[in-house]
Design a protein around this motif. Structure first.
Motif, mmCIF file in Angstrom:
data_model
loop_
_atom_site.group_PDB
_atom_site.id
_atom_site.type_symbol
_atom_site.label_atom_id
_atom_site.label_comp_id
_atom_site.label_asym_id
_atom_site.label_seq_id
_atom_site.Cartn_x
_atom_site.Cartn_y
_atom_site.Cartn_z
ATOM 1 N N ASN A 231 41.227 2.364 -55.189
ATOM 2 C CA ASN A 231 41.819 1.021 -55.118
ATOM 3 C C ASN A 231 40.917 0.123 -54.287
ATOM 4 O O ASN A 231 40.430 0.552 -53.237
ATOM 5 N N THR A 232 40.707 -1.111 -54.740
ATOM 6 C CA THR A 232 40.089 -2.082 -53.851
ATOM 7 C C THR A 232 41.205 -2.709 -53.016
ATOM 8 O O THR A 232 42.380 -2.427 -53.230
ATOM 9 N N GLU A 233 40.857 -3.579 -52.089
ATOM 10 C CA GLU A 233 41.841 -4.058 -51.119
ATOM 11 C C GLU A 233 41.849 -5.576 -51.025
ATOM 12 O O GLU A 233 40.872 -6.247 -51.392
ATOM 13 N N ASN A 234 42.972 -6.122 -50.561
ATOM 14 C CA ASN A 234 43.047 -7.542 -50.215
ATOM 15 C C ASN A 234 42.241 -7.792 -48.945
ATOM 16 O O ASN A 234 42.293 -6.987 -48.010
ATOM 17 N N SER A 235 41.532 -8.907 -48.909
ATOM 18 C CA SER A 235 40.639 -9.177 -47.783
ATOM 19 C C SER A 235 41.356 -9.176 -46.439
ATOM 20 O O SER A 235 40.846 -8.661 -45.444
ATOM 21 N N GLU A 236 42.572 -9.714 -46.397
ATOM 22 C CA GLU A 236 43.288 -9.815 -45.123
ATOM 23 C C GLU A 236 43.761 -8.462 -44.612
ATOM 24 O O GLU A 236 44.129 -8.329 -43.434
ATOM 25 N N ASN A 237 43.752 -7.439 -45.458
ATOM 26 C CA ASN A 237 44.145 -6.098 -45.021
ATOM 27 C C ASN A 237 42.969 -5.298 -44.475
ATOM 28 O O ASN A 237 43.132 -4.136 -44.069
ATOM 29 N N VAL A 238 41.784 -5.919 -44.497
ATOM 30 C CA VAL A 238 40.588 -5.256 -43.984
ATOM 31 C C VAL A 238 40.007 -6.037 -42.814
ATOM 32 O O VAL A 238 39.713 -5.473 -41.758
ATOM 33 N N ASP A 327 39.426 -2.756 -40.429
ATOM 34 C CA ASP A 327 38.088 -2.253 -40.731
ATOM 35 C C ASP A 327 37.423 -1.642 -39.507
ATOM 36 O O ASP A 327 36.562 -0.766 -39.638
ATOM 37 N N ALA A 328 37.820 -2.091 -38.317
ATOM 38 C CA ALA A 328 37.217 -1.576 -37.083
ATOM 39 C C ALA A 328 37.596 -0.126 -36.822
ATOM 40 O O ALA A 328 36.939 0.537 -36.005
ATOM 41 N N PHE A 329 38.628 0.387 -37.490
ATOM 42 C CA PHE A 329 38.960 1.804 -37.340
ATOM 43 C C PHE A 329 37.790 2.689 -37.784
ATOM 44 O O PHE A 329 37.666 3.825 -37.326
ATOM 45 N N ARG A 330 36.949 2.173 -38.668
ATOM 46 C CA ARG A 330 35.850 2.991 -39.189
ATOM 47 C C ARG A 330 34.857 3.408 -38.110
ATOM 48 O O ARG A 330 34.154 4.407 -38.256
ATOM 49 N N SER A 331 34.779 2.627 -37.034
ATOM 50 C CA SER A 331 33.814 2.949 -35.983
ATOM 51 C C SER A 331 34.449 3.143 -34.621
ATOM 52 O O SER A 331 33.752 3.424 -33.646
#
Length: 443
Positions: A231-238, A327-331
């Motif tokens: 799934n791709t995502e809505n911008s505000e959810n990232v 998105d900051a959870f990735r790092s």
């Protein structure tokens, strides 16, 4: 005698006029900040001129030219002779030519190494904080020839490469409306110069020359990523703001048979995770995902932290105190997670029988009371001894590491490159691919 004097006077004035040659013009110029080492060599191939930006003087040169910085001024050294300019130098292509290029001897690479890279176009070398800044100016189409194969394997289907070329062109144009230059890294798009060019990706650029993806007649910020994870995502959810054309779409195409980005796992040491929550006398004993979107993107996490001295536990929310965006959870956890479509589990999970005879699975034991022959005992940090019919085993009461498992690679916004590949292989054209991943656009 008067005639001779006038001739001498005019000749002396001509000597004072800086000698410059008109530089090449680029139909759609793009300026890219390169990352050379502090001192670097430039080796020129073709018709170029070296100009002192401050005096506008043309400096004769032979290869190579060494550039460095001293006391805030750029120094160009040619055959042992140094020229210093407080404004820097231009290394301009005089006439645009397919065969012209300049090789920069040491461009910084991932991993802390450096390597020579060849570029098209012209260059500006200006004073930086401690070392020269290096900018490469060239035409948009030539820029894309060095971008597309760096962002997508040149061996992939041409329609996917064409979709990548249009997305990259649109993204670059949108970025240049906000900034005077682009970065050579993923901060903008990976740009490898002429050294990176491949025949197939160059053909994709040429066959889509001047084509943009637009929304309301403006080129879009065409975000793309490697794999959506389904799934791709809505911008505000990232990130933060909603972008009308970056909407979540179901992405079955992303599950290409060769896509390696499903079922990935990454381990993070518990003490490193604890340090990210800025704890002093406490440690993280449980880490849980508490909110996800319909597309599977993590929105909120919580940590249970335990104080061994007091035996007290409390719950800490990750956002917004420690993580500004999903998105900051990735790092955040001291390791790189491929995407925010993940789950997490510690290595202290155990099934216990409670006082009411029910069974429950716990992700840690520290802080719980256990019933023994001599009464209740509070479990502390360390290893609990558990006697089985055959032996005594020692089990950690708190996690020593957390394992993240998930799908996809990247921010999940806009076009999935693996999805684009699969769509191209199924017969979709580049514009159909773009319109699938970017909603309400025109190509």
């Amino acid at each position: 005698m008067k005639i001779v004097r006038w001739i001498c006077f005019v000749f002396s004035i001509l000597l004072l006029i800086p000698q410059t040659v008109a530089a090449a013009s680029y139909p759609t110029p793009v300026k890219v900040k390169l990352l050379p080492t502090a001192t670097f060599l430039a080796t020129v191939n073709g018709n170029y001129q070296l100009i002192d930006i401050k005096t506008k003087q043309v400096i004769p040169f032979t290869n190579p030219i060494a550039f460095s910085q001293t006391n805030g001024a750029v120094v160009a050294t040619i055959n042992g002779v140094s020229y210093t300019s407080t404004s820097g130098f231009l290394l301009d292509e005089v006439t645009r030519n397919e065969q012209h290029d300049v090789t920069i001897g040491s461009i910084q690479q991932a991993g802390g190494t450096s390597a020579p890279v060849t570029y098209r176009g012209s260059f500006e070398i200006t004073p930086g904080a401690t070392a020269p800044n290096l900018f490469n100016t060239l035409d948009m189409e030539d820029y894309l020839k060095g971008v597309v194969p760096g962002e997508m394997p040149a061996s992939w289907h041409k329609e996917a490469l064409k979709a990548q070329a249009v997305a990259a062109r649109s993204y670059a144009y949108a970025q240049l409306k906000k900034s005077s230059f682009l970065q050579m890294t993923v901060a903008s798009q990976v740009y490898g110069g002429k050294s990176k060019e491949q025949a197939t990706s160059t053909a994709a650029v040429n066959e889509t020359a001047g084509v943009y993806a637009t929304y309301q007649n403006e080129p879009i910020s065409a975000y793309f990523h490697s794999s959506s994870g389904g799934n791709t995502e809505n911008s505000e959810n990232v990130w933060s703001s909603a972008v009308p054309y970056i909407r979540s779409v179901s992405d079955p195409y992303d599950r290409h048979a060769s896509n390696p980005h499903y079922g990935w796992n990454t381990k993070a040491a518990a003490n490193i995770v604890s340090s990210k929550f800025k704890l002093t006398n406490e440690q993280v004993v449980s880490l849980r995902v508490t909110q996800k979107t319909n597309a599977g993107s993590v929105q909120q996490m919580e940590a249970t932290v335990y104080n061994a001295a007091t035996g007290q536990k409390r719950v800490v929310q990750a956002r917004p105190s420690f993580v500004s965006s999903p998105d900051a959870f990735r790092s955040f956890f001291g390791v790189s997670l491929k995407s925010i479509a993940f789950d997490v589990k510690g290595n202290a999970n155990v099934k216990v029988k409670r006082a009411d005879d029910s069974e429950q699975t716990l992700d840690h034991l520290a802080g719980y009371a256990i019933q023994t022959n001599s009464g209740q005992t509070l479990i502390t940090v360390g290893n609990a001894s558990i006697r089985t019919p055959n032996e005594t085993i020692y089990y950690p009461t708190t996690p020593t590491e957390f394992t993240f498992t998930g799908n996809g690679w990247g921010h999940r916004l806009g076009m999935s490159q693996w999805g684009a590949r699969a769509m191209a292989e199924k017969g979709f054209t580049y514009d159909q691919i773009l319109k699938y991943y970017y909603k309400g656009i025109e190509v």
